[in-house]
Design a protein around this motif. Sequence first.
Motif, PDB file in Angstrom:
ATOM      1  N   ASN B   7       0.816  -1.219   0.000  1.00  0.00           N
ATOM      2  CA  ASN B   7       0.000   0.000   0.000  1.00  0.00           C
ATOM      3  C   ASN B   7       0.852   1.271   0.000  1.00  0.00           C
ATOM      4  N   VAL B   9       3.765   1.560  -1.401  1.00  0.00           N
ATOM      5  CA  VAL B   9       4.232   1.632  -2.793  1.00  0.00           C
ATOM      6  C   VAL B   9       3.120   2.160  -3.705  1.00  0.00           C
ATOM      7  N   PHE B  10       1.942   1.612  -3.522  1.00  0.00           N
ATOM      8  CA  PHE B  10       0.778   2.000  -4.322  1.00  0.00           C
ATOM      9  C   PHE B  10       0.506   3.502  -4.190  1.00  0.00           C
ATOM     10  N   ALA B  13       3.127   5.756  -5.932  1.00  0.00           N
ATOM     11  CA  ALA B  13       3.027   5.752  -7.395  1.00  0.00           C
ATOM     12  C   ALA B  13       1.845   6.573  -7.891  1.00  0.00           C
ATOM     13  N   ILE B  14       0.725   6.493  -7.176  1.00  0.00           N
ATOM     14  CA  ILE B  14      -0.437   7.315  -7.565  1.00  0.00           C
ATOM     15  C   ILE B  14      -0.025   8.776  -7.684  1.00  0.00           C
ATOM     16  N   ALA B  18       0.021  11.185 -10.933  1.00  0.00           N
ATOM     17  CA  ALA B  18      -0.880  12.332 -10.878  1.00  0.00           C
ATOM     18  C   ALA B  18      -0.149  13.639 -11.138  1.00  0.00           C
ATOM     19  N   SER B  42       2.835  21.634  -2.818  1.00  0.00           N
ATOM     20  CA  SER B  42       1.706  21.864  -1.904  1.00  0.00           C
ATOM     21  C   SER B  42       0.532  20.961  -2.269  1.00  0.00           C
ATOM     22  N   ALA B  43       0.343  20.719  -3.559  1.00  0.00           N
ATOM     23  CA  ALA B  43      -0.752  19.842  -3.997  1.00  0.00           C
ATOM     24  C   ALA B  43      -0.512  18.399  -3.551  1.00  0.00           C
ATOM     25  N   LEU B  46      -0.913  17.411   0.200  1.00  0.00           N
ATOM     26  CA  LEU B  46      -2.277  17.251   0.730  1.00  0.00           C
ATOM     27  C   LEU B  46      -2.787  15.828   0.583  1.00  0.00           C
ATOM     28  N   GLN B  47      -2.226  15.078  -0.323  1.00  0.00           N
ATOM     29  CA  GLN B  47      -2.783  13.762  -0.654  1.00  0.00           C
ATOM     30  C   GLN B  47      -2.457  12.721   0.418  1.00  0.00           C
ATOM     31  N   PRO B  48      -3.293  11.704   0.547  1.00  0.00           N
ATOM     32  CA  PRO B  48      -3.163  10.767   1.662  1.00  0.00           C
ATOM     33  C   PRO B  48      -1.828  10.000   1.681  1.00  0.00           C
ATOM     34  N   TYR B  49      -1.310   9.807   2.900  1.00  0.00           N
ATOM     35  CA  TYR B  49      -0.137   8.966   3.171  1.00  0.00           C
ATOM     36  C   TYR B  49       1.192   9.581   2.734  1.00  0.00           C
TER      37      TYR B  49
END
Lengths: 107, 107, 107, 107
Positions: B7, B9-10, B13-14, B18, B42-43, B46-49
């Motif tokens: 997870n 790693v996943f 990569a997202i 992105a 900054s973008a 904000l993303q999870p993890y």
Amino acid sequence: MATDRENAVFEAAIKLGALYHQFVGTPISRSTAEKVEAAIESAVSLQPYVTHIEVRLDRTLMNENPFGYSELTGAMYDAVIETKFGNAVCRAQLKFENGYPMMKILD
Amino acid sequence: MATDRENAVFEAAIKLGALYHQFVGTPISRSTAEKVEAAIESAVSLQPYVTHIEVRLDRTLMNENPFGYSELTGAMYDAVIETKFGNAVCRAQLKFENGYPMMKILD
Amino acid sequence: MATDRENAVFEAAIKLGALYHQFVGTPISRSTAEKVEAAIESAVSLQPYVTHIEVRLDRTLMNENPFGYSELTGAMYDAVIETKFGNAVCRAQLKFENGYPMMKILD
Amino acid sequence: MATDRENAVFEAAIKLGALYHQFVGTPISRSTAEKVEAAIESAVSLQPYVTHIEVRLDRTLMNENPFGYSELTGAMYDAVIETKFGNAVCRAQLKFENGYPMMKILD
């Protein structure tokens, strides 16, 4: 052949269409909005015939998803651009109205 | 079921996929690159993890088109991201290699 | 060093992050959705290690704005991807859940 | 107030700026180019005041990266759009010239 006024209008509209589709989808929050606004303004200000650009993103629409942030949507934009081509000037706006990210010539 | 490591790693990569596709095409120059880097960081932050993100855009590739600026391309990116999922961590990189914006797991 | 399984996971996630941010914002309607799905699938299928990609966009969310069309949003996506790296395979999904375009490893 | 002609010009330019920045970066090859062209045309044709759109992507520039595909760049575009606003019509083009994705009013 196109007039200076038509070209000023044309150039303003290119930038509004461009900034909308380049940045929609960007992860954003109230605390990072200022940096995204600065990046958009800096990008547009490089493009030809732009004399002024001001981008304001509506913080009240930056509601948190389950992970605590938002995504830049068309509804958040309020952008005003000015272009100059030859002797002609155009001022145009991107702003959400009636459920649509309306772009229009201001003067 | 996926492990914490998978997870982590996943999730790393997202974010690389992105950020690449969100910002490629942005008008940029040596004088505005810092603002674009700040907006991307900054973008992503904000993303999870995400526990760390560093984006460096190669100024030497920002050659001027006839209107005096460049466009953000895959060749300019050097990004390192760290994610944490449960007890597992992943560090990954996006960097141009052999004509390709290569993304890989660092450790 | 990363395992084949980790690399398969990594490659699947890159594509989900990429397709999301590349296409969000695209003007779309129920009558054009199929063409956009085909373009997204054709784009992803070119990318390395992809063995299968299926993208389904939710027509019921394509409500008409005042000009009679919609914009592709994260809420519309249901995408399943399969990647193969060495002997390892990963199947992953992008699907809207609880107000968030959730990406996860299926198996 | 803006004339019909100015509005027709404005609307054409919005779409050129939009399609450029929405789709640049899309993975593409000679075998998938037709699907991407179809998706771009279907997207633009939904937008207000558009009476015609034709997008041709230059296959000769779709050289293979190490993984056997390309990315849609500004250099590949040749797009002609027609808009109608009130009684006025505008035809405009996006085409690469002198190292720049030039957009201009045709008539």
